[in-house]
Design a protein around this motif. Structure first.
Motif, PDB file in Angstrom:
ATOM      1  N   TYR A  75       0.924  -1.379  -0.095  1.00 31.49           N
ATOM      2  CA  TYR A  75       0.120  -0.039   0.106  1.00 31.49           C
ATOM      3  C   TYR A  75       0.849   1.208   0.024  1.00 31.49           C
ATOM      4  N   ARG A  76       0.372   2.259  -0.394  1.00 26.10           N
ATOM      5  CA  ARG A  76       0.798   3.662  -0.336  1.00 26.10           C
ATOM      6  C   ARG A  76      -0.138   4.684   0.133  1.00 26.10           C
ATOM      7  N   TRP A  77      -0.086   5.344   1.139  1.00 26.50           N
ATOM      8  CA  TRP A  77      -0.936   6.324   1.354  1.00 26.50           C
ATOM      9  C   TRP A  77      -0.268   7.767   1.251  1.00 26.50           C
ATOM     10  N   ASP A  78      -1.324   8.587   0.722  1.00 24.50           N
ATOM     11  CA  ASP A  78      -0.882  10.169   0.601  1.00 24.50           C
ATOM     12  C   ASP A  78      -1.785  10.900   1.333  1.00 24.50           C
ATOM     13  N   PHE A  79      -1.376  11.415   2.210  1.00 25.72           N
ATOM     14  CA  PHE A  79      -2.081  12.446   3.100  1.00 25.72           C
ATOM     15  C   PHE A  79      -2.093  13.993   2.729  1.00 25.72           C
ATOM     16  N   GLY A  80      -1.583  14.192   1.728  1.00 24.48           N
ATOM     17  CA  GLY A  80      -1.307  15.700   1.195  1.00 24.48           C
ATOM     18  C   GLY A  80      -0.365  16.473   1.969  1.00 24.48           C
ATOM     19  N   HIS A  81       0.015  17.684   1.458  1.00 25.43           N
ATOM     20  CA  HIS A  81       1.111  18.377   1.997  1.00 25.43           C
ATOM     21  C   HIS A  81       2.476  17.659   2.040  1.00 25.43           C
ATOM     22  N   GLY A  82       2.733  16.627   1.172  1.00 22.37           N
ATOM     23  CA  GLY A  82       4.046  15.909   1.280  1.00 22.37           C
ATOM     24  C   GLY A  82       4.128  14.638   2.249  1.00 22.37           C
ATOM     25  N   TYR A  83       2.854  14.352   3.120  1.00 24.55           N
ATOM     26  CA  TYR A  83       2.845  13.267   3.814  1.00 24.55           C
ATOM     27  C   TYR A  83       2.387  12.187   3.416  1.00 24.55           C
ATOM     28  N   THR A  84       3.361  10.901   3.366  1.00 26.54           N
ATOM     29  CA  THR A  84       2.982   9.514   2.908  1.00 26.54           C
ATOM     30  C   THR A  84       3.162   8.600   3.755  1.00 26.54           C
ATOM     31  N   SER A  85       2.811   7.180   3.638  1.00 27.54           N
ATOM     32  CA  SER A  85       2.974   6.344   4.314  1.00 27.54           C
ATOM     33  C   SER A  85       2.909   4.851   3.424  1.00 27.54           C
ATOM     34  N   MET A  86       3.647   3.997   3.944  1.00 23.47           N
ATOM     35  CA  MET A  86       3.540   2.661   3.290  1.00 23.47           C
ATOM     36  C   MET A  86       2.957   1.582   4.503  1.00 23.47           C
ATOM     37  N   ASP A  87       2.468   1.829   5.675  1.00 23.62           N
ATOM     38  CA  ASP A  87       2.058   1.105   6.406  1.00 23.62           C
ATOM     39  C   ASP A  87       0.770   0.745   6.282  1.00 23.62           C
ATOM     40  N   LEU A  88       0.225  -0.636   6.934  1.00 22.52           N
ATOM     41  CA  LEU A  88      -1.056  -1.180   6.701  1.00 22.52           C
ATOM     42  C   LEU A  88      -1.998  -0.370   7.079  1.00 22.52           C
ATOM     43  N   ASP A  89      -2.104  -0.057   8.518  1.00 23.00           N
ATOM     44  CA  ASP A  89      -3.035   1.150   9.020  1.00 23.00           C
ATOM     45  C   ASP A  89      -2.413   2.053   9.799  1.00 23.00           C
ATOM     46  N   PRO A  90      -1.849   3.005   9.000  1.00 22.88           N
ATOM     47  CA  PRO A  90      -1.151   4.214   9.629  1.00 22.88           C
ATOM     48  C   PRO A  90      -1.837   5.079  10.633  1.00 22.88           C
ATOM     49  N   TYR A  91      -1.130   5.833  11.261  1.00 23.82           N
ATOM     50  CA  TYR A  91      -1.521   6.850  11.920  1.00 23.82           C
ATOM     51  C   TYR A  91      -1.351   8.011  11.609  1.00 23.82           C
ATOM     52  N   VAL A  92      -2.071   9.181  11.632  1.00 24.12           N
ATOM     53  CA  VAL A  92      -2.036  10.340  10.899  1.00 24.12           C
ATOM     54  C   VAL A  92      -2.588  11.324  11.619  1.00 24.12           C
ATOM     55  N   ALA A  93      -1.900  12.729  12.200  1.00 21.92           N
ATOM     56  CA  ALA A  93      -2.279  13.727  12.561  1.00 21.92           C
ATOM     57  C   ALA A  93      -2.177  15.008  11.430  1.00 21.92           C
ATOM     58  N   PHE A  94      -3.452  15.503  11.489  1.00 24.49           N
ATOM     59  CA  PHE A  94      -3.487  16.486  10.362  1.00 24.49           C
ATOM     60  C   PHE A  94      -3.272  17.807  11.060  1.00 24.49           C
TER      61      PHE A  94
END
Length: 244
Positions: A94-113
């Motif tokens: 997987y690849r996650w894109d949270f915007g503003h240059g923040y990404t993750s390859m984790d299965l169930d990632p944590y994010v703080a906007f």
């Protein structure tokens, strides 16, 4: 899936059979299977003397690949830590894109906007054949309330009382003053205090969106001065002194 015919010379005509009931007359067709399963594509060619051998290629295994995820809640606050729930099917990475240059390859990632407003998250799901599926979802992020803590008197004498006040730019759900000692009402926007020492009071406000912020105010407490009696005016019990 892309198909290609090798050595097409001396071939008058041909037909691709994809194994799912569909055909193509193109020389290098691109076919999209609409169902999962194991398919056996074949190529029927017509050459000289009306010969028409049937050629079978590699079997095609079509597996289901669906990118899917959920937010833990429909909205959140700036800097609130959220864990996303990956609900994808048939994916191996997987690849996650949270915007503003923040990404993750984790299965169930944590994010703080870090930005309030509507924030979009994109999930790219890939299977072992490097096929991909994509999904976008948005979440509303609320700003933290702006909290202000003040006092009517920032310097008082011990035993005196004063008023501390809290305000916010957002509608307030709850407020709490800390420390609670010598505070008349810890859940009031304005309350009386009688501190016995210099104290820093913290106002913690939660707004109607559940977002929390704090501010501090210090109240200096001055002790009463101790009156010193000169040595020559000190007497013992039974002594006499003449006062003019």
């Amino acid at each position: 899936v892309s198909f290609e015919m090798k050595n097409p010379s001396k071939i008058d005509s041909f037909t691709w059979y994809f194994g799912d009931g569909t055909v193509s007359k193109e020389s290098a067709p691109m076919h999209k299977y609409k169902q999962t399963g194991l398919f056996s594509p074949t190529l029927l060619v017509y050459g000289q003397n009306d010969c028409h051998p049937t050629l079978s290629g590699t079997k095609v295994n079509i597996s289901e690949l669906i990118a899917s995820f959920d937010f833990p809640k429909s909205d959140a606050c700036v800097f609130e830590r959220l864990q996303l729930a990956n609900k994808s099917t048939g994916a191996t990475r997987y690849r996650w894109d949270f915007g503003h240059g923040y990404t993750s390859m984790d299965l169930d990632p944590y994010v703080a906007f870090q930005y309030d407003g509507s924030n979009t998250v994109t999930l790219y799901a890939f299977n072992q054949y490097d096929c991909s599926d994509t999904i976008d979802k948005s979440i509303v992020i609320y700003p933290l309330p702006i909290v202000s803590a003040t006092t009517a008197n920032d310097s008082i004498c011990v035993g005196d009382k004063t008023l501390i006040n809290a305000s916010s730019n957002n509608p307030v759900s709850t407020i709490n003053w800390n420390p609670s000692q010598n505070v008349f009402d810890t859940s009031a926007m304005s309350t009386i205090i009688i501190p016995d020492i210099t104290t820093v009071y913290t106002a913690t406000i939660k707004d109607t969106h559940g977002c929390i912020n704090t501010d501090n105010v210090i109240v200096n407490v001055q002790q009463h001065p101790t009156e010193m009696v000169p040595q020559e005016y000190r007497i013992a019990i039974g002594d006499t002194i003449h006062i003019d």
